[in-house]
Scaffold this motif. Structure first.
Motif, PDB file in Angstrom:
ATOM      1  N   ARG A 276      21.211  14.139   8.559  1.00 31.50           N
ATOM      2  CA  ARG A 276      21.979  13.295   9.467  1.00 31.50           C
ATOM      3  C   ARG A 276      21.142  12.940  10.686  1.00 31.50           C
ATOM      4  O   ARG A 276      20.113  13.564  10.939  1.00 31.50           O
ATOM      5  CB  ARG A 276      23.238  14.013   9.930  1.00 31.50           C
ATOM      6  CG  ARG A 276      24.042  14.555   8.797  1.00 31.50           C
ATOM      7  CD  ARG A 276      25.240  15.246   9.299  1.00 31.50           C
ATOM      8  NE  ARG A 276      26.369  14.420   8.909  1.00 31.50           N
ATOM      9  CZ  ARG A 276      27.605  14.668   9.231  1.00 31.50           C
ATOM     10  NH1 ARG A 276      27.890  15.692   9.984  1.00 31.50           N
ATOM     11  NH2 ARG A 276      28.566  13.889   8.824  1.00 31.50           N
TER      12      ARG A 276
ATOM     13  N   GLN B  65      26.116   9.926  19.801  1.00 29.90           N
ATOM     14  CA  GLN B  65      26.419   9.234  18.546  1.00 29.90           C
ATOM     15  C   GLN B  65      25.906  10.115  17.409  1.00 29.90           C
ATOM     16  O   GLN B  65      24.740  10.490  17.406  1.00 29.90           O
ATOM     17  CB  GLN B  65      25.736   7.864  18.508  1.00 29.90           C
ATOM     18  CG  GLN B  65      26.091   7.023  17.309  1.00 29.90           C
ATOM     19  CD  GLN B  65      27.530   6.557  17.359  1.00 29.90           C
ATOM     20  OE1 GLN B  65      28.019   6.126  18.404  1.00 29.90           O
ATOM     21  NE2 GLN B  65      28.208   6.645  16.242  1.00 29.90           N
TER      22      GLN B  65
ATOM     23  N   GLY C 180      25.486  10.357  13.238  1.00 29.27           N
ATOM     24  CA  GLY C 180      25.525   9.553  12.009  1.00 29.27           C
ATOM     25  C   GLY C 180      25.608  10.391  10.775  1.00 29.27           C
ATOM     26  O   GLY C 180      25.549  11.570  10.759  1.00 29.27           O
TER      27      GLY C 180
END
Length: 177
Positions: free
Chosen positions: A156, A175, A177
């Protein structure tokens, strides 16, 4: 010292309590003084232009006064993914994140703990590991960090923005992902 090599006792005398005489200037009168606002030499601050947030809120810190963002970013990334995986308590991040980021991470930790409780097998323990960290510093006291994270068999990405506030790095945006 005396002739015999012994020290004489110390005499303590009180300091005189006199003030120098005040000699009035016959040519000066209070009406001659020009009215001016009080200013405290070089420490003068005009508080009328500053808000409470500027006076008492978090103060920005220059890059020179902060630790290395590469090393610090790696530690923060590891802590973030461990909290989100449920293997570290979320309050450990309170000091290093702004309230908005902390709320997102803590919520994700609760969801992760709920999922782990529903599929608990007892033998499977996987550790989330940060493999690589890249740092970009777009401004003084700002570092944008991207990290590659291995979570079991998944890879990730985590990206966050650190800002120097009150002498330490704080995660301002995140953030995953």
């Amino acid at each position: 010292m005396s002739a015999q090599g012994q020290l004489r006792p110390i005499r303590i005398l009180p300091a005189p309590r006199q003030r120098p005489p005040v000699i009035p200037d016959p040519e000066w009168s209070p009406s001659d003084a020009a009215p001016s606002p009080y200013i405290q030499d070089a420490l003068a601050v005009d508080f009328t232009t500053l808000t409470d947030e500027q006076l008492f809120g978090a103060q920005p810190t220059r890059r020179d006064d902060l630790p290395d963002p590469q090393e610090w970013g790696a530690h923060v990334a590891q802590a973030l993914v461990e909290v989100m995986a449920g293997s570290r308590p979320a309050p450990q991040l309170l000091r290093w994140t702004v309230p908005e980021v902390y709320a997102v991470v803590a919520r994700r930790a609760v969801v992760s703990a709920r999922r782990a409780g529903s599929r608990r097998t007892g033998s499977e323990v996987r550790r989330t590991v940060v493999r690589r960290v890249r740092v970009c510093e777009p401004a003084d006291g700002v570092a944008e960090v991207s990290a590659v994270v291995v979570d079991g068999s998944r890879v990730r990405a985590v990206a966050f923005r650190m800002v120097g506030l009150d002498g330490r790095w704080r995660v301002e945006a995140l953030q995953v992902g």
